[in-house]
Scaffold this motif. Sequence first.
Motif, PDB file in Angstrom:
ATOM      1  N   LEU A   1       0.786  -1.322  -0.064  1.00  0.00           N
ATOM      2  CA  LEU A   1      -0.079  -0.036  -0.130  1.00  0.00           C
ATOM      3  C   LEU A   1       0.927   1.355  -0.029  1.00  0.00           C
ATOM      4  O   LEU A   1       0.616   2.378  -0.715  1.00  0.00           O
ATOM      5  CB  LEU A   1      -0.892  -0.125   1.290  1.00  0.00           C
ATOM      6  CG  LEU A   1      -2.062  -0.988   1.125  1.00  0.00           C
ATOM      7  CD1 LEU A   1      -2.664  -1.177   2.511  1.00  0.00           C
ATOM      8  CD2 LEU A   1      -3.069  -0.668   0.151  1.00  0.00           C
ATOM      9  N   LEU A   2       2.079   1.345   0.606  1.00  0.00           N
ATOM     10  CA  LEU A   2       2.785   2.257   0.841  1.00  0.00           C
ATOM     11  C   LEU A   2       3.392   2.635  -0.734  1.00  0.00           C
ATOM     12  O   LEU A   2       3.699   3.568  -1.295  1.00  0.00           O
ATOM     13  CB  LEU A   2       3.925   2.131   1.637  1.00  0.00           C
ATOM     14  CG  LEU A   2       5.031   3.094   1.900  1.00  0.00           C
ATOM     15  CD1 LEU A   2       4.355   4.463   2.673  1.00  0.00           C
ATOM     16  CD2 LEU A   2       6.282   2.902   2.719  1.00  0.00           C
ATOM     17  N   ILE A   3       3.854   1.533  -1.354  1.00  0.00           N
ATOM     18  CA  ILE A   3       4.477   1.498  -2.683  1.00  0.00           C
ATOM     19  C   ILE A   3       3.022   2.289  -3.652  1.00  0.00           C
ATOM     20  O   ILE A   3       3.539   3.038  -4.418  1.00  0.00           O
ATOM     21  CB  ILE A   3       4.844   0.049  -3.224  1.00  0.00           C
ATOM     22  CG1 ILE A   3       6.084  -0.203  -2.469  1.00  0.00           C
ATOM     23  CG2 ILE A   3       5.154   0.326  -4.780  1.00  0.00           C
ATOM     24  CD1 ILE A   3       6.312  -1.450  -2.637  1.00  0.00           C
TER      25      ILE A   3
ATOM     26  N   ALA B   1      -4.035   5.488  -0.069  1.00  0.00           N
ATOM     27  CA  ALA B   1      -3.171   4.315  -0.005  1.00  0.00           C
ATOM     28  C   ALA B   1      -2.378   4.262   1.211  1.00  0.00           C
ATOM     29  O   ALA B   1      -2.250   3.269   2.069  1.00  0.00           O
ATOM     30  CB  ALA B   1      -2.275   4.211  -0.999  1.00  0.00           C
ATOM     31  N   TYR B   2      -1.839   5.622   1.502  1.00  0.00           N
ATOM     32  CA  TYR B   2      -0.994   5.885   2.735  1.00  0.00           C
ATOM     33  C   TYR B   2      -2.010   5.515   4.014  1.00  0.00           C
ATOM     34  O   TYR B   2      -1.394   4.813   5.089  1.00  0.00           O
ATOM     35  CB  TYR B   2      -0.510   7.201   2.905  1.00  0.00           C
ATOM     36  CG  TYR B   2       0.513   7.714   1.736  1.00  0.00           C
ATOM     37  CD1 TYR B   2       1.362   6.508   1.190  1.00  0.00           C
ATOM     38  CD2 TYR B   2       0.792   8.929   1.413  1.00  0.00           C
ATOM     39  CE1 TYR B   2       2.380   6.893   0.153  1.00  0.00           C
ATOM     40  CE2 TYR B   2       1.580   9.127   0.165  1.00  0.00           C
ATOM     41  CZ  TYR B   2       2.237   8.075  -0.231  1.00  0.00           C
ATOM     42  OH  TYR B   2       3.270   8.383  -1.172  1.00  0.00           O
ATOM     43  N   ARG B   3      -3.106   6.226   3.899  1.00  0.00           N
ATOM     44  CA  ARG B   3      -4.052   5.980   5.139  1.00  0.00           C
ATOM     45  C   ARG B   3      -4.218   4.342   5.275  1.00  0.00           C
ATOM     46  O   ARG B   3      -4.069   3.992   6.488  1.00  0.00           O
ATOM     47  CB  ARG B   3      -5.437   6.633   4.950  1.00  0.00           C
ATOM     48  CG  ARG B   3      -5.261   8.030   5.266  1.00  0.00           C
ATOM     49  CD  ARG B   3      -6.781   8.943   5.228  1.00  0.00           C
ATOM     50  NE  ARG B   3      -6.429  10.116   5.647  1.00  0.00           N
ATOM     51  CZ  ARG B   3      -7.166  11.095   5.370  1.00  0.00           C
ATOM     52  NH1 ARG B   3      -8.136  10.951   4.195  1.00  0.00           N
ATOM     53  NH2 ARG B   3      -7.110  12.572   5.712  1.00  0.00           N
ATOM     54  N   LYS B   4      -4.361   3.548   4.345  1.00  0.00           N
ATOM     55  CA  LYS B   4      -4.941   2.198   4.244  1.00  0.00           C
ATOM     56  C   LYS B   4      -3.493   1.476   5.095  1.00  0.00           C
ATOM     57  O   LYS B   4      -3.652   0.633   5.956  1.00  0.00           O
ATOM     58  CB  LYS B   4      -5.156   1.544   3.224  1.00  0.00           C
ATOM     59  CG  LYS B   4      -6.526   2.035   2.673  1.00  0.00           C
ATOM     60  CD  LYS B   4      -6.633   1.296   1.369  1.00  0.00           C
ATOM     61  CE  LYS B   4      -8.049   1.678   0.696  1.00  0.00           C
ATOM     62  NZ  LYS B   4      -8.269   1.106  -0.571  1.00  0.00           N
ATOM     63  N   ALA B   5      -2.276   1.954   4.670  1.00  0.00           N
ATOM     64  CA  ALA B   5      -0.904   1.409   5.028  1.00  0.00           C
ATOM     65  C   ALA B   5      -0.858   1.763   6.629  1.00  0.00           C
ATOM     66  O   ALA B   5      -0.741   0.735   7.336  1.00  0.00           O
ATOM     67  CB  ALA B   5       0.103   1.988   4.321  1.00  0.00           C
TER      68      ALA B   5
END
Length: 87
Positions: free
Chosen positions: A27-29, A46-50
């Motif tokens: 997710l970070l990528i 994506a950052y929030r999910k990570a």
Amino acid sequence: VRENRLDEAAGHLGKAKKLGGDSDRLLLIEGLLAERRGDFDAALAAYRKAAEKNPRNLKALYLVVKIADRQSAADRLAAMGDALDRI
């Protein structure tokens, strides 16, 4: 992503997600790729999910704050521009 070969990186990311799901690292990528493409909403998501998946992922937490702050600054600039247009 570092070498700016974004289409190739997206292909590799898709393959990795099929094999390993949606780990916080993937997710970070995904967020980094979206950010490089200028899609800051997708990057933030994506950052929030990570960060939700792994609250100890300090890089993800930092990037959530960075993108949210950037969006907030852009919103403030747009509001100032609108105010100036009315003068």
